[in-house]
Every structure is written in structure tokens, then in C-alpha cells.
Motif scaffolding. Structure first.
Motif, mmCIF file in Angstrom:
data_model
loop_
_atom_site.group_PDB
_atom_site.id
_atom_site.type_symbol
_atom_site.label_atom_id
_atom_site.label_comp_id
_atom_site.label_asym_id
_atom_site.label_seq_id
_atom_site.Cartn_x
_atom_site.Cartn_y
_atom_site.Cartn_z
ATOM 1 N N GLN A 9 10.153 -0.865 10.217
ATOM 2 C CA GLN A 9 8.898 -0.260 10.318
ATOM 3 C C GLN A 9 7.874 -1.346 10.566
ATOM 4 O OE1 GLN A 9 8.491 2.904 11.088
ATOM 5 N NE2 GLN A 9 10.979 2.844 10.503
ATOM 6 N N SER B 189 4.450 -3.154 -7.084
ATOM 7 C CA SER B 189 3.305 -2.339 -6.455
ATOM 8 C C SER B 189 3.616 -1.186 -7.669
ATOM 9 C CB SER B 189 3.943 -1.572 -5.367
ATOM 10 O OG SER B 189 4.058 -2.786 -4.287
ATOM 11 N N GLU C 147 0.767 -1.093 -0.185
ATOM 12 C CA GLU C 147 -0.020 0.142 -0.208
ATOM 13 C C GLU C 147 0.959 1.355 0.088
ATOM 14 O OE1 GLU C 147 -3.084 0.235 2.814
ATOM 15 O OE2 GLU C 147 -3.514 -2.128 2.922
ATOM 16 N N GLU C 148 0.412 2.170 -0.740
ATOM 17 C CA GLU C 148 1.177 3.418 -0.894
ATOM 18 C C GLU C 148 1.509 4.286 0.464
ATOM 19 O OE1 GLU C 148 -0.667 6.181 -3.899
ATOM 20 O OE2 GLU C 148 -1.819 4.364 -4.687
ATOM 21 N N ARG C 149 0.843 4.089 1.239
ATOM 22 C CA ARG C 149 0.742 4.774 2.730
ATOM 23 C C ARG C 149 1.899 4.104 3.470
ATOM 24 N NH1 ARG C 149 -2.336 2.014 7.021
ATOM 25 N NH2 ARG C 149 -3.444 0.282 6.225
ATOM 26 N N TYR C 150 2.208 2.819 3.328
ATOM 27 C CA TYR C 150 3.402 2.247 3.825
ATOM 28 C C TYR C 150 4.857 2.530 3.258
ATOM 29 C CZ TYR C 150 -0.022 -0.913 5.941
ATOM 30 O OH TYR C 150 -1.136 -1.403 6.719
ATOM 31 N N HIS D 111 -0.040 -0.015 -9.104
ATOM 32 C CA HIS D 111 -0.583 1.182 -8.777
ATOM 33 C C HIS D 111 -0.667 2.059 -10.031
ATOM 34 C CE1 HIS D 111 1.185 0.907 -4.363
ATOM 35 N NE2 HIS D 111 0.016 0.135 -4.532
ATOM 36 N N GLU E 61 5.096 5.450 1.971
ATOM 37 C CA GLU E 61 5.369 6.732 2.379
ATOM 38 C C GLU E 61 6.033 6.853 3.737
ATOM 39 O OE1 GLU E 61 1.863 8.854 1.644
ATOM 40 O OE2 GLU E 61 1.929 8.578 -0.361
ATOM 41 N N GLU E 62 5.365 5.904 4.531
ATOM 42 C CA GLU E 62 5.743 6.002 5.944
ATOM 43 C C GLU E 62 7.210 5.509 6.131
ATOM 44 O OE1 GLU E 62 4.982 3.127 9.777
ATOM 45 O OE2 GLU E 62 3.277 3.298 8.521
ATOM 46 N N ASN F 32 9.677 8.469 5.136
ATOM 47 C CA ASN F 32 10.051 9.133 6.113
ATOM 48 C C ASN F 32 11.177 9.058 6.917
ATOM 49 O OD1 ASN F 32 7.907 10.768 5.108
ATOM 50 N ND2 ASN F 32 6.237 9.796 6.374
#
Length: 282
Positions: free
Chosen positions: A214, A226, A110-113, A230, A115-116, A119
Motif C-alpha cells: 500500500q 502507534s 495515522e489511523e486512516r493508513y 493513540h 484502516e486502509e 481493508n
């Protein structure tokens, strides 16, 4: 007769390396399979054919995973084809029936993972993710990527079978490459350790360690999955995605459209007003 085929197998391996451009890892895999096959199989001549009875070989590998058996039989078929086309031998295989393997769908991240994790990444780690997820590269392609192959907004990739493709580079990736090269000062390859390119295992270690910190178990190939998934989910044409990935045919890329269809169905089942009508039917 076996000694003759063993000599031919050595020539076949050199052919795969020098002419077909297979990686050294693939050559080692082929070498092991062919050695096992020739050691166990019955080899004899009959009616002008060299007969390879693979039955004993099949019995030896019967407990292997289905996908492994399919790959080993594929290597044997490739060798048989080489003997017929390059050595002008008439080959007959016995016991080479393949088995059906259910096609598994890739598991995109998932894109949010992503991005996390970005960071918490340093410049080198960020670039590693950007190259795999932003360009859909294979880890082996990234390992051998030279600085001279990066030209402005394009990157030239030397893929499987010595096939070359050019990929457009996102502006954000260009900026990160510029920042990375200023800080790390690579000489010849984008990712280096000492004076040599970092190999696939070294790059994979950096990536898996980063995601593991993470709480995520991620492989380089998942980032490639991905990238494709995506793009397709956001409306990219399958022909363009296939070209970007370096697939020989669009059939290989079709698996990602199936994955997109599964996701669309799940979203539909959640969102449609009639999805939760259990009480109405009782």
C-alpha cells in the motif's frame, strides 16, 4: 588476566540468559561487544583493582553511530557490575565516559493508513496487525504467544526479563482470534509454521510486505508506538499505558507524552484565529 575475564564473560552471558531471561539475540549482541572489548582493551592489576582501560576499544568503535556506542558501553558497564557483585572483583574502568544521544521521538502511523491496510489484509494479516496495534505487543512477545495464554477476554504476555503481564482483549480482537483459529487450526502457538512458532523475522516480513503493497514503510515497533500514542492522545492515563506496554518505569513511556504535546502544538498553531496574523503585522 584477560583469560580470567574471558571465562567470566561466558558465565556472565549464561547469567543473562538463565537468570535475567535475556533473548538469544541480546546474548549474541553482548557476546560480540565483550569479545571486542577484551581483545582491544588494556587489562592489568593496580592497587588491588583489575583495571580495564577501554581507550583502544573506544578508538575502534569511534565511527559507530552514537546510539551504538552507548549500547556497547552499557554492555561493558553491565559486565563490570556483574564482576563486582557476583565475582567479588574490584573493577576500575578507564575511558568509559558515555556520550549524549538526542532522544528521537517515535513515528506513529495515522489511523486512516492502518484502516486502509486492514481493508486489503487476509485473516492472518489482520490478526497480526490487531495484536501489535490493538495490544501494543513487542514482535518477540507475539512470536512466543501460546494459545493457552489466551483466556477469554485476557491474554497473558511473557515479556522482557521473564516478566508477566495480563492484557484485556478488545471484543473485535477476540472475534478475530476465534475466526483465525477455526480457519488456521494452530496447535500450540497463535502464529505457527509447521509445528514451530513463527519467529520474529517471519512475522516482520509478513507485516512489512503487507504495508509496502500500500506504499507504506512500517515496522512492528511502529505499530507498538502507534498503540501508545493513540491511547494517550485519546485521554488514556500514562500509568495505564505504561503497564499495558510492560515498561519497567513510567519514564520510558514519557516519550509518548512528548509526541502528543508536539502534535497538540501543531494543531493549535493551525486552528487558533491568531495563527495567521502575518498581514496584520506588516
Amino acid at each position: 588476566m584477560k583469560s580470567k575475564l574471558q571465562e567470566a564473560s561466558e558465565e556472565f552471558l549464561n547469567y543473562l540468559l538463565d537468570v535475567r531471561g535475556y533473548s538469544e539475540t541480546s546474548i549474541v549482541t553482548y557476546e560480540i561487544v565483550l569479545r571486542q572489548m577484551l581483545e582491544k582493551s588494556h587489562v592489568y592489576e593496580e592497587d588491588g583493582f583489575i583495571v580495564l582501560d577501554l581507550t583502544p576499544f573506544r578508538l575502534q568503535i569511534v565511527r559507530n553511530h552514537k546510539k551504538t556506542i552507548v549500547k556497547k558501553l552499557s554492555a561493558v558497564h553491565s559486565f563490570s557490575k556483574y564482576l563486582e557483585e557476583q565475582c567479588q572483583l574490584r573493577i576500575k574502568l578507564i575511558g568509559d565516559e558515555s556520550i549524549k544521544v538526542p532522544q528521537s521521538l517515535p513515528k506513529p502511523i495515522e489511523e486512516r493508513y492502518i484502516e486502509e491496510v486492514l481493508n486489503h489484509a487476509n485473516v492472518e494479516e489482520k490478526l497480526l496487525i490487531f495484536m501489535l496495534y490493538g495490544l501494543g505487543l513487542r514482535i518477540s512477545e507475539l512470536s512466543h504467544l501460546k494459545l493457552e495464554d489466551i483466556k477469554g477476554g485476557w491474554i497473558q504476555i511473557h515479556g522482557k526479563g521473564n516478566k508477566v503481564r495480563e492484557l484485556p482483549v478488545l471484543e473485535s480482537v477476540q472475534e478475530l482470534i476465534s475466526l483465525y483459529t477455526k480457519r488456521m487450526s494452530p496447535i500450540k502457538y497463535l502464529f505457527e509454521k509447521g509445528s514451530a512458532p513463527m519467529n520474529a523475522a517471519q512475522l516482520r516480513y509478513i507485516l512489512t510486505k503487507l504495508f509496502k503493497a500500500q506504499g507504506l514503510k512500517v515496522t512492528p515497533h511502529q505499530l507498538r508506538h502507534s498503540f501508545a500514542t493513540h491511547l494517550l492522545n485519546n485521554g488514556a492515563r500514562i500509568s495505564d499505558v505504561s503497564e499495558l506496554l510492560g515498561h519497567e518505569t513510567m519514564a520510558t513511556t514519557q516519550v509518548y507524552t512528548k509526541l502528543g504535546s508536539v502534535k497538540k502544538m501543531q494543531e493549535y498553531m493551525k486552528a487558533h484565529p491568531l495563527a495567521d496574523t502575518k498581514d496584520m503585522l506588516e
